[in-house]
Motif scaffolding. Structure first.
Motif, PDB file in Angstrom:
ATOM      1  N   SER A   1      29.409  39.402  33.293  1.00 38.94           N
ATOM      2  CA  SER A   1      30.425  40.460  33.037  1.00 38.94           C
ATOM      3  C   SER A   1      30.540  41.958  33.888  1.00 38.94           C
ATOM      4  O   SER A   1      29.624  42.158  34.582  1.00 38.94           O
ATOM      5  CB  SER A   1      30.424  41.040  31.545  1.00 38.94           C
ATOM      6  N   THR A   2      31.699  42.347  33.916  1.00 43.10           N
ATOM      7  CA  THR A   2      31.777  43.568  34.891  1.00 43.10           C
ATOM      8  C   THR A   2      30.624  44.772  34.316  1.00 43.10           C
ATOM      9  O   THR A   2      30.075  45.227  34.978  1.00 43.10           O
ATOM     10  CB  THR A   2      33.195  44.121  34.615  1.00 43.10           C
ATOM     11  N   ASP A   3      30.373  44.823  33.142  1.00 44.74           N
ATOM     12  CA  ASP A   3      29.554  45.558  32.545  1.00 44.74           C
ATOM     13  C   ASP A   3      28.066  45.565  32.916  1.00 44.74           C
ATOM     14  O   ASP A   3      27.335  46.269  33.386  1.00 44.74           O
ATOM     15  CB  ASP A   3      29.413  45.758  31.096  1.00 44.74           C
TER      16      ASP A   3
ATOM     17  N   GLN B   1      27.877  46.581  36.632  1.00 43.65           N
ATOM     18  CA  GLN B   1      27.905  47.894  36.872  1.00 43.65           C
ATOM     19  C   GLN B   1      26.454  48.499  36.331  1.00 43.65           C
ATOM     20  O   GLN B   1      25.979  49.462  37.019  1.00 43.65           O
ATOM     21  CB  GLN B   1      29.244  48.562  36.023  1.00 43.65           C
ATOM     22  N   LYS B   2      25.877  47.817  35.284  1.00 40.23           N
ATOM     23  CA  LYS B   2      24.420  48.430  35.116  1.00 40.23           C
ATOM     24  C   LYS B   2      23.651  48.124  35.970  1.00 40.23           C
ATOM     25  O   LYS B   2      22.820  48.958  36.307  1.00 40.23           O
ATOM     26  CB  LYS B   2      24.042  47.666  33.730  1.00 40.23           C
TER      27      LYS B   2
ATOM     28  N   ASP C   1      24.353  50.930  38.703  1.00 36.36           N
ATOM     29  CA  ASP C   1      23.758  52.187  38.170  1.00 36.36           C
ATOM     30  C   ASP C   1      22.415  52.277  38.418  1.00 36.36           C
ATOM     31  O   ASP C   1      21.651  53.331  38.812  1.00 36.36           O
ATOM     32  CB  ASP C   1      24.189  52.371  36.897  1.00 36.36           C
TER      33      ASP C   1
END
Length: 122
Positions: free
Chosen positions: A30-32, A35-36, A39
């Protein structure tokens, strides 16, 4: 001067035979998750400047491509240890750079710093 030349010959001989290794984000996440990973890597020592807007690796501007760059930078800076390319099992080591590397972005395949012997400049 001769010592410097011998040092360079030695340095190139040991680095010239190393296999390239890259850390890349797994496909289908997933995009999440991507992104995690970005980050975490960027906050824990990766050089993420190239994936900022107008940076040489900003395009392609996808979270997956930025994830690849960030986790690879982190992996290289942490000395290519197995655990530095884990990211909770969302990344893996590859002998090839990410397929999007044809965009002109250069993915490092080894740590960028060279430690010189003590007293080298003396």
């Amino acid at each position: 001067m001769a010592v410097f030349v011998l040092f360079l010959v030695f340095l190139f001989s040991i680095t010239g035979h190393s296999d390239a290794a890259y850390c890349i984000c797994n496909d289908g996440l997933s995009t999440d998750v991507y992104q995690k990973n970005i980050d975490y890597a960027c906050g824990a020592g990766a050089d993420c400047t190239p994936i900022t807007q107008n940076g040489p690796c900003y395009n392609p501007n996808t979270v997956k491509d930025h994830c690849n760059y960030a986790v690879n930078s982190y992996y290289q800076r942490k000395g290519q240890t197995a655990m530095s390319c884990n990211f909770a099992n969302t990344a893996t080591v590859s002998q090839s750079p990410p397929s999007s590397s044809t965009s002109g972005c250069v993915y490092p395949s080894s740590p960028r710093c060279v430690v010189l012997p003590e007293g080298f400049y003396s």
